[in-house]
Design an enzyme around this catalytic site. Structure first.
Site, PDB file in Angstrom:
ATOM      1  CG  ASP A  14      -8.600  11.193 -11.932  1.00 48.38           C
ATOM      2  OD1 ASP A  14      -8.486  11.517 -10.979  1.00 48.38           O
ATOM      3  OD2 ASP A  14      -7.878  11.141 -12.880  1.00 48.38           O
ATOM      4  NE  ARG A  95     -13.266  16.610 -23.572  1.00 44.88           N
ATOM      5  CZ  ARG A  95     -12.094  15.873 -23.502  1.00 44.88           C
ATOM      6  NH1 ARG A  95     -11.778  15.211 -24.893  1.00 44.88           N
ATOM      7  NH2 ARG A  95     -11.250  15.429 -22.455  1.00 44.88           N
ATOM      8  CG  ASP A 124     -11.939  19.162 -22.112  1.00 41.90           C
ATOM      9  OD1 ASP A 124     -12.165  19.764 -23.211  1.00 41.90           O
ATOM     10  OD2 ASP A 124     -10.699  18.606 -22.049  1.00 41.90           O
ATOM     11  CB  SER A 175      -3.388  15.550 -17.685  1.00 43.39           C
ATOM     12  OG  SER A 175      -4.590  15.709 -18.249  1.00 43.39           O
TER      13      SER A 175
HETATM   14  N1  ARG Z   1      -6.034  22.236 -24.054  1.00 45.33           N
HETATM   15  C1  ARG Z   1      -6.619  21.399 -25.141  1.00 45.33           C
HETATM   16  C2  ARG Z   1      -8.075  21.954 -25.471  1.00 45.33           C
HETATM   17  O1  ARG Z   1      -8.535  22.828 -24.326  1.00 45.33           O
HETATM   18  C3  ARG Z   1      -6.728  19.825 -24.481  1.00 45.33           C
HETATM   19  C4  ARG Z   1      -7.224  19.601 -23.163  1.00 45.33           C
HETATM   20  C5  ARG Z   1      -7.334  18.295 -22.633  1.00 45.33           C
HETATM   21  N2  ARG Z   1      -5.687  18.069 -22.498  1.00 45.33           N
HETATM   22  C6  ARG Z   1      -5.093  17.187 -21.554  1.00 45.33           C
HETATM   23  N3  ARG Z   1      -3.976  17.127 -21.891  1.00 45.33           N
HETATM   24  N4  ARG Z   1      -5.846  16.419 -20.911  1.00 45.33           N
HETATM   25  O2  ARG Z   1      -8.753  21.741 -26.196  1.00 45.33           O
END
Ligand code: ARG
Length: 399
Positions: A14, A95, A124, A175
């Site tokens: 992506d 992040r 995120d 993912s």
């Molecule tokens: N739910 C988790 C959070 O908000 C992980 C987010 C990313 N997860 C993923 N499988 N890409 O911190």
């Protein structure tokens, strides 16, 4: 001069497709920024070159492993940070650090726009943009998946049509986001919350049900910071890395959770965080030994608030800094050793040792040598129960 877009680049499909797409759509040059957060897997140099092959004007790779461990994982550990009492904040911690390096790159290389690959449904996007708002409000933000409705199928089509040097055939149904602190897996068949995770979902942990020899480990903390494993001094990164391997080999730290996202959706996420979960268990127990009762009680509330705040994307906030100041004060005596057995998916504390211990054997013992004056307890119990006794007597008369 064209605008320069600083893109949070992972090396995956992506964000690779986002490079030529953003260049075209925004009439801009793209600067790809990828961070090594201890996620393992691909060589960072390959990732750096892929961005250039996809048309990036510049491609930056940052080895942020020690910084991530010391500045993000260690504070999370000192806060025993578990969102909803279960999730050790794996993605939530990375992040803000990615944001910091995006801003650095933008300032150094003349970026005016920041791009990230988040969708509009997740946490995120909030973490990226709340971080940017605090650190560099002058930068514009664009999120192709959210703002231009990009989907995976569209990305594959686009990559194939342009012959981009990326693997589009490998059909990973999940993912995944992973770093030193753990790994998050969602989508695919996991979206049916009745479906159990299959073994192939996991990469950091072995099947806890497989019979094997247990592993005993001693973790040394100094003011709540892990500084040695089995007596060997290590950096925070090395501690977590070693425990990921050793606790992971015993199947420690698998989590399967329906989680409350900030955007209001309940989502199912599977995590594995062997090092983080073993370290948090060890740290909590060392606090039990070294932190005075009222401070410990208050800290549990602070810890929960810290986890919620960081989950919600407010790393760069006055409250997080103030909570960290409280936590730093509370950690002043959290020094010593914790021995644990890693086995069968569990990290179980079996011993504690500390020069700052509040455990007083002569007070606790039931053997001879008891220094506790039990006669004092009688009056204490009487006064302690007095309010409830009076209220109960009143209610007995009324009912
Ligand atoms: N739910 C988790 C959070 O908000 C992980 C987010 C990313 N997860 C993923 N499988 N890409 O911190």
């Amino acid at each position: 001069m064209p605008d320069r877009v600083v893109l949070a680049y992972s090396g995956g499909l992506d964000t690779s497709v986002a490079i030529p797409y953003l260049a075209e759509k925004m009439h801009a040059e793209v600067i790809a920024v990828a961070l090594d957060l201890g996620q393992g897997g691909e060589d960072m140099e390959d990732i750096r070159e892929r961005a250039l092959d996809c048309g990036a004007a510049e491609s930056v790779v940052v080895d942020a492993r020690e910084e991530f461990a010391a500045e993000f994982c260690v504070p999370a550990l000192r806060a025993n940070a578990l969102y909803m009492d279960r999730y050790p904040l794996v993605s939530s911690l990375s992040r803000p650090l990615i944001v910091k390096h995006l801003v650095d790159a933008a300032r150094r290389l003349g970026g005016t726009i920041v791009a990230h690959g988040c969708t509009g449904k997740g946490n995120d996007q909030v973490r990226f943009e709340a971080g940017l708002a605090a650190l560099a409000p002058e930068l514009r933000v664009v999120a192709p998946a959210r703002d231009f409705a990009w989907t995976r199928d569209k990305a594959i089509e686009y990559a194939e049509a342009r012959g981009l040097p990326i693997e589009t055939s490998k059909k990973n149904p999940f993912s995944i986001d992973q770093n030193l602190w753990g790994r998050a897996i969602e989508t695919g068949f996991l979206e049916d919350i009745w479906n159990g995770p299959s073994e192939d979902v996991y990469a950091y942990t072995a099947d806890p049900a497989t019979p094997r020899e247990p592993d005993e480990v001693v973790i040394t903390f100094d003011e709540g910071v892990p500084v040695a494993v089995d007596g060997r001094p290590l950096t925070p990164y090395q501690v977590v890395d070693e425990l990921n391997r050793r606790a992971g080999a015993q199947g420690v730290g698998r989590i399967d959770l329906v989680e409350d996202r900030l955007v209001g959706i309940k989502s199912r996420e599977v995590y594995e965080a062997p090092g983080a979960m073993a370290l948090i268990a060890a740290h909590m127990e060392l606090e039990n030994v070294t932190v005075e009762r009222d401070l410990a009680r208050h800290k549990r509330g602070v810890d929960q608030r810290w986890a919620e705040l960081v989950y919600d994307g407010l790393w760069f906030s006055p409250l997080r800094r103030a909570l960290d100041a409280f936590i730093a004060e509370a950690q002043r005596r959290v020094s010593g050793d914790i021995r644990m057995t890693l086995h069968g998916g569990r990290a179980v504390v079996t011993g504690r040792r500390s020069g700052d211990s509040l455990y007083d054997h002569s007070l606790a013992t039931y053997d001879t040598g008891d220094a506790f004056d039990q006669s004092q307890a009688k009056g204490f119990v009487e006064l302690f129960s007095l309010p409830a006794k009076i209220a109960a007597a009143r209610d007995a008369k009324k009912d």
